[in-house]
Design an enzyme around this catalytic site. Structure first.
Site, short mmCIF file in Angstrom:
data_model
loop_
_atom_site.label_atom_id
_atom_site.label_comp_id
_atom_site.label_asym_id
_atom_site.label_seq_id
_atom_site.Cartn_x
_atom_site.Cartn_y
_atom_site.Cartn_z
N GLU A 1 1.18 -10.06 11.89
CA GLU A 1 0.55 -9.04 12.44
C GLU A 1 0.28 -7.92 11.65
O GLU A 1 -1.04 -7.54 11.50
CB GLU A 1 1.45 -8.13 13.54
CG GLU A 1 1.77 -9.06 14.79
CD GLU A 1 2.85 -9.90 14.43
OE1 GLU A 1 3.36 -10.09 13.34
OE2 GLU A 1 3.28 -10.81 15.55
N HIS B 1 4.96 8.50 -13.79
CA HIS B 1 4.50 7.94 -12.64
C HIS B 1 4.01 8.89 -11.74
O HIS B 1 2.74 8.98 -11.35
CB HIS B 1 5.59 7.14 -11.86
CG HIS B 1 4.96 6.70 -10.28
ND1 HIS B 1 4.46 5.46 -9.99
CD2 HIS B 1 5.12 7.54 -9.31
CE1 HIS B 1 3.84 5.60 -8.79
NE2 HIS B 1 4.29 6.64 -8.40
N HIS C 1 -2.28 5.34 -6.00
CA HIS C 1 -1.98 6.35 -6.55
C HIS C 1 -2.54 6.66 -7.84
O HIS C 1 -2.60 7.57 -8.52
CB HIS C 1 -0.45 6.58 -6.73
CG HIS C 1 0.29 5.18 -7.35
ND1 HIS C 1 0.40 4.30 -6.57
CD2 HIS C 1 0.32 5.01 -8.78
CE1 HIS C 1 0.92 2.92 -7.59
NE2 HIS C 1 0.97 3.53 -8.76
N PRO D 1 -0.89 3.59 0.89
CA PRO D 1 -0.15 3.10 1.63
C PRO D 1 -0.07 1.60 0.98
O PRO D 1 -0.80 0.93 1.19
CB PRO D 1 -0.41 3.18 3.17
CG PRO D 1 -1.36 4.18 3.13
CD PRO D 1 -2.09 4.08 2.12
C1 LIG Z 1 3.94 1.94 1.63
C2 LIG Z 1 4.32 2.88 0.73
N1 LIG Z 1 5.57 3.05 0.52
C3 LIG Z 1 5.71 4.18 -0.48
C4 LIG Z 1 4.94 4.63 -1.02
C5 LIG Z 1 5.28 5.76 -2.01
N2 LIG Z 1 5.04 5.23 -3.56
C6 LIG Z 1 3.78 5.53 -4.08
S1 LIG Z 1 3.70 5.09 -5.47
C7 LIG Z 1 5.35 4.15 -5.54
C8 LIG Z 1 5.85 3.38 -6.40
C9 LIG Z 1 4.79 2.23 -6.81
O1 LIG Z 1 5.12 1.59 -7.95
P1 LIG Z 1 4.12 0.66 -8.64
O2 LIG Z 1 3.39 0.05 -7.79
O3 LIG Z 1 4.76 -0.13 -9.72
O4 LIG Z 1 3.14 1.94 -9.37
P2 LIG Z 1 3.49 2.22 -10.99
O5 LIG Z 1 4.53 3.40 -10.88
O6 LIG Z 1 3.77 1.26 -11.87
O7 LIG Z 1 1.99 3.02 -11.27
C10 LIG Z 1 5.85 4.46 -4.14
C11 LIG Z 1 7.14 4.12 -3.81
C12 LIG Z 1 3.61 4.45 -0.74
N3 LIG Z 1 2.58 4.99 -1.48
N4 LIG Z 1 3.20 3.54 0.05
#
Ligand SMILES: Cc1ncc(C[n+]2csc(CCOP(=O)(O)OP(=O)(O)O)c2C)c(N)n1
Ligand SMILES: [Mg+2]
Length: 685
Positions: free
Chosen positions: A429, A277, A69, A131
């Site tokens: 797995e 975020h 992300h 993911p």
């Molecule tokens: C397997 C999976 N579950 C849920 C998501 C949705 N998602 C994207 S970012 C995020 C939170 C991630 O938190 P963090 O890794 O701490 O990132 P930060 O907000 O600190 O940048 C979620 C739940 C995803 N991308 N992949």
């Protein structure tokens, strides 16, 4: 400007490009790039051995952004470092991989800057991430590949492989189970070329991590056998460099660097909040953040003079020198070890060696036959003998999946035998899937294997291999209720259907030993498509190919195996895998009773759908509407082939624990049932 000032300028350029791109797209994640800019900057500018002019140089260090992300962090770096584009033929083009225009069109159709980094779409992106947990999983495969390649290709005076793998990951990665599996295996293998940098910002989407997470990550990783170090301030370049130097100096374990950071660093109202975020900062907050950085508040997509040149003089120069030296060394290597150089060249272009399919077995007709997992094991061993970089393993099921390479010298991949080709993934797995993807991204021809039922445990990496066009091979055995006594927990029902639904994944379910040979032959020829081979535990008759059609029909996905004497059948019997011989039995009975029947073996719907309509209509003539499908699996989807007048013999419930014969009787997989269904559809027409 001093070097320190240039460092800061470059870091703030990464930050502001990320902020502006997210703001313009009105979508995306600005917070992590703002916080992690100094971390990624330090890795790229001072450590990463990467030549922007040649982003596929085989011995380059890998950089994986597991928290996909934060994609703008990576896109900013690719742009500022001037990474060049590579086309599908592996040729470097003159143009930039990521143009400023792409950044301005972040998350828009056809931009090289999609929402999350996509391998094969944006050069310099080493793997598709988003993911959470997949990138860290891939990185273990990449790191393992380095050791195997070093063992296989390096020679005295010729160190061809010594690359490192750097990963940035976040709280989300750390919480996902796959990360524990992958870290555990990395620790076991003592992958000292692997460095994970954990963005310990205490924030995820719902708010503070304390809502759901109180692991002691350092202790966890020490338990996995990692070297763990900390940097308490993501903006402290000196401490970051020191930590990365600790990684470089550690030769017996992977390294985790825990970096405390502030999400959206510099944004006065959003810093340290989950508000930074998943949404843009907002115009006013953008202005305030830029003010905090000492940036012109109204400038957008500003790249100050000197920033590109600074990267050029740092990572660019270093990368180019190392890459040029490697290329020169490779020329000498080619003269000294032409065979190895040829192997390396083919491997890097996803080609096969001459004679890759020599000595493949051919199986004589045999009513008792053998399980397709057994014939597969024999074919795989021949192929692996012929193709030195074909390798993989099982999730603790080698004795069951028959994927072990048993010829002399194949060996086990272990920390004290890095040339071994049998990988013991352990009962992991999900990580196996991601690691196999990482091996494949490193150009090893990799396979993983387990029971078909447990493909569910590794669905995300199966899907990502398909998204990335990786030619990975999944070997799934114990493919149906034919498993018998193990019962419903181990008898796949919906798994085959769900694999068939993955775009780009070719699912092959061979009917006998000779179809297995053809399935493997087809699989090996794939350069950019993953394949799932679906195999039985139980023995299947080896069909008499003098009497029935040759198994080479497999390549078309479906073919006429046995036909009405005049080629004009009244009823079609369609099946895959173990149910094909059942249909052949029914066919023989129907033929003896004067009913004109045809058996179509359908090992792959995917391949059949790729055939021209003329071929498909030859196999399944539209005029013949009396059709029966037989498969020990969910019937979902078969209606497409049997049509409104057909009958589907399949599974409507979970299976049962009992000896094979009784299970098949209970669920109606008997010649008599197929014959009766054929007579019913004929009567109904
Ligand atoms: C397997 C999976 N579950 C849920 C998501 C949705 N998602 C994207 S970012 C995020 C939170 C991630 O938190 P963090 O890794 O701490 O990132 P930060 O907000 O600190 O940048 C979620 C739940 C995803 N991308 N992949
Ligand atoms: Mg976080």
């Amino acid at each position: 400007m001093t070097n320190e000032q240039l460092d800061q300028l470059a870091i703030n350029t990464i930050r502001t490009l990320s902020i502006d791109a997210v703001q313009q797209a009105n979508s995306g994640h600005p917070g992590a790039p703002m916080a992690l800019a100094p971390v990624a900057y330090t890795v790229w500018q001072h450590f990463l051995r990467f030549d922007p002019e040649d982003p596929i140089w085989p011995n380059r260090d890998r950089f994986v952004l597991s928290n996909g992300h934060a994609s703008m962090l990576l896109y900013s770096l690719l742009h500022l470092c001037g990474v060049k584009a590579v086309n599908p033929q592996y040729e470097t083009l003159g143009e930039l991989s990521v143009k400023l225009e792409d950044i301005k069109r972040f998350r828009q159709l056809d931009s090289r800057c999609p929402g999350h980094p996509e391998y094969r779409w944006t050069s310099g992106v080493e793997t598709t991430t988003g993911p959470l947990g997949q990138g860290v999983g891939n990185s273990v495969g990449m790191a393992m590949a380095r050791w195997w390649m070093a063992q296989h290709f390096n020679r005295p005076e010729f160190e061809m492989f010594d690359y490192d793998v750097y990963v940035i990951c976040g709280d989300g990665d750390m919480m996902e189970g796959i990360t524990g599996e992958a870290a555990s295996l990395a620790g076991h293998h003592r992958l000292s070329n692997l460095c994970w940098i954990y963005d310990n910002n205490h924030i995820t989407i719902e708010g503070h991590t304390a809502l759901a997470y109180s692991d002691d990550v350092a202790t966890r990783f020490i338990g996995y056998g990692w070297n763990v170090t900390r940097v308490s301030d993501a903006n402290d370049l000196e401490m970051l460099e020191r930590a990365l130097q600790v990684f470089k100096d550690t030769t017996d374990r992977p390294t985790l660097i825990i970096v405390d950071s502030h999400i959206a660093y510099g944004a006065p109202n959003k810093q340290d909040t989950s508000g930074a975020h998943g949404e843009p900062l907002g115009e006013e907050e953008v202005r305030l953040a830029k003010r905090a950085y000492g940036w012109p508040e109204d400038a957008k997509f500003l790249i100050p003079e000197g920033v590109r040149e600074h990267f050029r003089a740092g990572m660019g120069e270093r990368g180019q020198q190392l890459r040029d030296a490697w290329r020169a060394r490779f020329e000498e290597y080619k003269a000294e070890y032409p065979d190895l150089a040829d192997q390396l060249n083919r491997m890097m272009h996803r080609q096969l060696p001459e004679g890759w399919d020599k000595d493949l077995p051919s199986f004589p007709a045999d009513p008792k036959g053998m399980a397709t997992r057994d014939s597969s094991g024999r074919v795989l061993n021949k192929l692996a003998w012929n193709i030195p970089w074909l390798m993989g393993g099982a999730a603790d099921l080698f004795p069951s999946t028959k994927t072990r390479l048993t010829f002399e010298g194949a060996g086990d991949f272990e920390f004290d035998n890095r040339g071994g080709r049998n990988m013991h993934f352990g009962i992991r797995e999900h990580a196996m899937g991601a690691i196999v993807n990482g091996l494949s991204l490193s150009k090893i021809r990799a396979y993983g294997s387990t029971f078909l039922i447990f493909s569910d445990y590794m669905k995300p990496p199966i899907r990502l291999a398909a998204i990335m066009d990786l030619p990975v091979i999944h070997v799934f055995t114990h493919d149906s209720i034919g498993v018998g006594e193990d019962g419903p927990t181990h008898q796949p029902i919906e798994q085959l259907t769900s694999l068939r639904a993955v775009p780009g994944l070719i699912t092959l379910r061979p009917a006998d030993a000779n179809e297995v040979v053809e399935c493997w032959r087809f699989t090996m020829k794939q350069r950019h498509q993953p394949v799932a081979l679906i195999l039985t535990r139980q023995a299947l008759p080896t069909l008499d190919r003098a009497k029935y059609a040759p198994a080479s029909g497999v390549e078309k996905g479906a073919y006429i195996l046995a036909d009405a004497p005049d080629g004009k059948p009244a009823v079609l019997l369609l099946a895959s895998g173990s149910e094909v011989s059942l249909c052949v039995q029914a066919y023989e009975q129907l033929t003896a009773e004067g009913v004109k029947a045809r058996v179509v073996s359908m090992p792959s719907w995917d391949l059949f759908e790729q055939q021209p309509p003329e071929y498909r209509e030859t196999v399944l003539p539209p005029a013949v509407t009396a059709r029966v499908s037989v498969e020990q699996s969910s019937i979902l989807g078969w209606d497409r082939y049997v049509g409104p007048h057909g009958r589907m013999i399949g599974m409507h419930t979970f299976g049962a624990s009992a000896p094979l014969k009784e299970v098949q009787k209970k669920f109606g997989f008997l010649p008599a049932t197929v014959v009766a269904a054929a007579r019913e559809v004929l009567a109904g027409v």
